[in-house]
Every structure is written in C-alpha cells, then in structure tokens.
Design an enzyme around this catalytic site. Structure first.
Site, PDB file in Angstrom:
ATOM      1  N   GLU A   1       0.804  -1.273  -0.104  1.00 22.26           N
ATOM      2  CA  GLU A   1       0.123  -0.004   0.058  1.00 22.26           C
ATOM      3  C   GLU A   1       0.732   1.116   0.107  1.00 22.26           C
ATOM      4  O   GLU A   1       0.240   2.455   0.229  1.00 22.26           O
ATOM      5  CB  GLU A   1      -0.856  -0.122   1.258  1.00 22.26           C
ATOM      6  CG  GLU A   1      -1.939  -1.269   1.451  1.00 22.26           C
ATOM      7  CD  GLU A   1      -2.902  -1.379   0.193  1.00 22.26           C
ATOM      8  OE1 GLU A   1      -3.065  -0.505  -0.410  1.00 22.26           O
ATOM      9  OE2 GLU A   1      -3.180  -2.483   0.283  1.00 22.26           O
TER      10      GLU A   1
ATOM     11  N   HIS B   1     -15.170  -4.349  -1.813  1.00 18.61           N
ATOM     12  CA  HIS B   1     -14.545  -3.241  -1.292  1.00 18.61           C
ATOM     13  C   HIS B   1     -15.465  -2.510  -0.274  1.00 18.61           C
ATOM     14  O   HIS B   1     -15.964  -1.248  -0.567  1.00 18.61           O
ATOM     15  CB  HIS B   1     -14.188  -2.098  -2.510  1.00 18.61           C
ATOM     16  CG  HIS B   1     -12.540  -1.818  -2.605  1.00 18.61           C
ATOM     17  ND1 HIS B   1     -11.710  -3.041  -3.061  1.00 18.61           N
ATOM     18  CD2 HIS B   1     -11.879  -0.937  -2.510  1.00 18.61           C
ATOM     19  CE1 HIS B   1     -10.488  -2.310  -2.962  1.00 18.61           C
ATOM     20  NE2 HIS B   1     -10.731  -1.208  -2.780  1.00 18.61           N
TER      21      HIS B   1
ATOM     22  N   ASP C   1     -11.413   2.917   2.883  1.00 15.95           N
ATOM     23  CA  ASP C   1     -10.025   2.627   2.779  1.00 15.95           C
ATOM     24  C   ASP C   1      -9.672   1.332   3.544  1.00 15.95           C
ATOM     25  O   ASP C   1     -10.340   0.967   4.541  1.00 15.95           O
ATOM     26  CB  ASP C   1      -9.377   3.801   3.407  1.00 15.95           C
ATOM     27  CG  ASP C   1      -7.975   3.988   2.972  1.00 15.95           C
ATOM     28  OD1 ASP C   1      -7.535   3.139   2.024  1.00 15.95           O
ATOM     29  OD2 ASP C   1      -6.999   4.627   3.569  1.00 15.95           O
TER      30      ASP C   1
ATOM     31  N   ARG D   1      -6.194  -9.275   2.948  1.00 13.18           N
ATOM     32  CA  ARG D   1      -5.213 -10.131   3.233  1.00 13.18           C
ATOM     33  C   ARG D   1      -5.068 -10.690   4.548  1.00 13.18           C
ATOM     34  O   ARG D   1      -4.386 -11.849   4.740  1.00 13.18           O
ATOM     35  CB  ARG D   1      -3.867  -9.522   2.782  1.00 13.18           C
ATOM     36  CG  ARG D   1      -3.674  -9.019   1.256  1.00 13.18           C
ATOM     37  CD  ARG D   1      -2.540  -8.238   0.940  1.00 13.18           C
ATOM     38  NE  ARG D   1      -2.205  -7.120   1.359  1.00 13.18           N
ATOM     39  CZ  ARG D   1      -2.625  -5.988   0.833  1.00 13.18           C
ATOM     40  NH1 ARG D   1      -3.372  -5.997  -0.388  1.00 13.18           N
ATOM     41  NH2 ARG D   1      -2.501  -4.748   1.274  1.00 13.18           N
TER      42      ARG D   1
ATOM     43  N   TYR E   1       0.317  -8.703  -8.764  1.00 14.73           N
ATOM     44  CA  TYR E   1      -0.892  -8.989  -7.868  1.00 14.73           C
ATOM     45  C   TYR E   1      -2.000  -7.940  -8.039  1.00 14.73           C
ATOM     46  O   TYR E   1      -2.916  -8.474  -8.401  1.00 14.73           O
ATOM     47  CB  TYR E   1      -0.454  -8.677  -6.206  1.00 14.73           C
ATOM     48  CG  TYR E   1      -1.621  -8.180  -5.097  1.00 14.73           C
ATOM     49  CD1 TYR E   1      -2.118  -9.442  -5.067  1.00 14.73           C
ATOM     50  CD2 TYR E   1      -1.525  -7.145  -4.739  1.00 14.73           C
ATOM     51  CE1 TYR E   1      -3.133  -9.370  -3.885  1.00 14.73           C
ATOM     52  CE2 TYR E   1      -2.523  -6.990  -3.565  1.00 14.73           C
ATOM     53  CZ  TYR E   1      -3.125  -8.228  -3.419  1.00 14.73           C
ATOM     54  OH  TYR E   1      -4.005  -8.078  -2.362  1.00 14.73           O
TER      55      TYR E   1
END
Length: 268
Positions: A31, A173, A177, A184, A209
């Site tokens: 990120e 999603h 954020d 993961r 990825y």
C-alpha cells in the site's frame, strides 16, 4: 495439529514474531509504506521511530501488528465471525483516522469507490460494489467465511478458500479505505484455522498482484446484491498459482524453525 506444534516455546515465539514482521511489512509495503522489513521489526518490537520516516508509516505497521493479534484472538475465542469482529479489525488497520461521517472507520462505506487500472494497455476505471449493496454482500461474504471455518481444510482447499475470500472481499471493497489489508488478513482465517501458516503476498510482486485483481474485477464487473460473489471462477486459476507461490515464504520460515528444533531434539 497446527504449524506451531512441536516447537520449544522460544522457537515458537521467534517464529510468530518473524511471521508477524513479514506479514506486516509485506502488506503495508503493498500500500506504499516506506519502512523496510528491518525497520518494521524494529518499530513493532521496540516501539521506537525511524528518523526521516513518516509518522503515518509507523502507525500503519503498529496497527497491522495489532490486527494480527486480533485475528489470532478471533481464532481462539469466536465460533462464528460477525460484522462487529470485522469492524474491530478495521479500526486496528485504519490508523489514519479521518473525522468524516462519509469515511467511517469500523463501519461499511457510505460513498461509492473505485480505482484506476491498466487493462490491455488501456486506462480504465473499475467500480466496486455500491454502498447500498454492501451490507447484503458482506452478509453473504461472512457466511462464506464461516462456512470455510467449519472444517479442517486440506492444503489445496485452504488455498482455494484464501483466493475466493480474498478476491470477493476486494471486489466488494466494503470500506472507504484499508480494503486490501483487510482482505489479506481475513482471507487467512480459514488457512490458519486449518493449521497452516498464513499466505503473505510479497511486495516484490505488487504489479503482478494488482494486475490479477484488476483484470478479474474489470472482466466480471462490480459485485451486486443477489448475484454470485465470484462469477466465472475459472478466471482465477492464474491468481491461485500466484498465491500458491507466495505461500512458499511462510512455509520456508516454518521449515527453518523445524531445522532449529531438530538440532535440539524433542521439544521440552
């Protein structure tokens, strides 16, 4: 039986620290976090800061390390995972708190979100699930998670569970954020529950990825209420192979621990 069985307490503790450091470094680096693996281990272990590195980066790694502890608590203490458990994890991960009712921490998103991607050398925009559909989609997703937690999975079944949960979470999603880090983390619950070390996506393969996830999301379109969480699952075979290869890093750490234990003989 789990991958932690058969170790002396100090070797087991060292292995858990190594896994925590690698997991935290890899997922935050994906990120954009600038801390190295060594710096990540230092910040988490010593509680000190690295000169010249952003405060945000320190907060992210400390928050993710806390989230890993919460994940293990879920495995020990919760027979069924619920949305409140997921909200608690999000609060740990999302350390850069924005005081904005439209960007809640520890709650589903309030506004639409999407991302830019490059597909076939074209710039495209990918929409994720609408805020109105998120509670219904996440009810289905949490049901899938709990279903995968009801049995001891073979290694291949655990890999498939990780891929399915990871991809479907990213496709929804559900937060404004922190969705990648959450995916993961949470997708590893059935893996850990079945006795295997976590699957950790290496930062070195970030472009590959992102490409796998973006191509799938673009091809199947946004998740919608009442539709399958994972349409056209055959399109995920390449990503499954990618994740299987990524799994090798944590398996290697466990194997190194086994070799150290063998030098000592039977665990005390």
């Amino acid at each position: 039986m789990t991958f932690l069985d058969g170790f002396d307490p100090d070797i087991r503790k060292a292995l858990m620290v190594q896994l925590r450091n690698l997991w935290t470094h890899s997922t935050t680096a994906l990120e954009g976090n600038s801390l190295t693996l060594g710096e990540t281990a230092f910040v988490i272990g010593e509680g000190l800061t690295i000169k010249g590195k952003p405060v945000k980066d320190h907060q992210e790694v400390i928050g993710h390390a806390k989230a890993i502890d919460l994940l293990y608590d879920l495995l020990r203490n919760h027979a069924v995972i619920g949305d409140q458990d997921i909200f608690l994890l999000h609060k740990a991960v999302q350390t850069n708190v924005v005081v904005d009712i439209f960007k809640p921490v520890g709650a589903w998103k309030k506004e639409p979100n999407g991302t830019n991607a490059i597909i076939d050398d074209r710039q495209v925009f990918i929409n994720f699930a609408s805020p109105e559909d998120v509670p219904y989609l996440m009810k289905d997703w949490i049901g899938l998670l709990n279903l995968r937690m009801t049995e001891h999975l073979s290694e291949m079944a655990a890999l498939s569970a990780y891929v399915d949960l990871h991809v479907s979470f990213v496709r929804i999603h559900p937060f404004f954020d922190g969705n990648g880090r959450m995916a993961r983390l949470l997708a590893n619950l059935p893996v850990l529950n079945s006795g295997y070390p976590p699957i950790i996506i290496p930062n070195e393969n970030r472009i590959e990825y992102i490409r796998f996830l973006s191509e799938y999301d673009f091809q199947v379109g946004p998740a919608k209420r009442g539709a399958p969480l994972l349409p056209e699952p055959g399109k995920l075979m390449a990503f499954k192979s990618f994740c299987a290869n990524a799994w090798g890093a944590t398996k290697l750490l466990v194997e190194r621990g086994r070799r150290e234990q063998e030098k000592r003989g039977e665990p005390k």
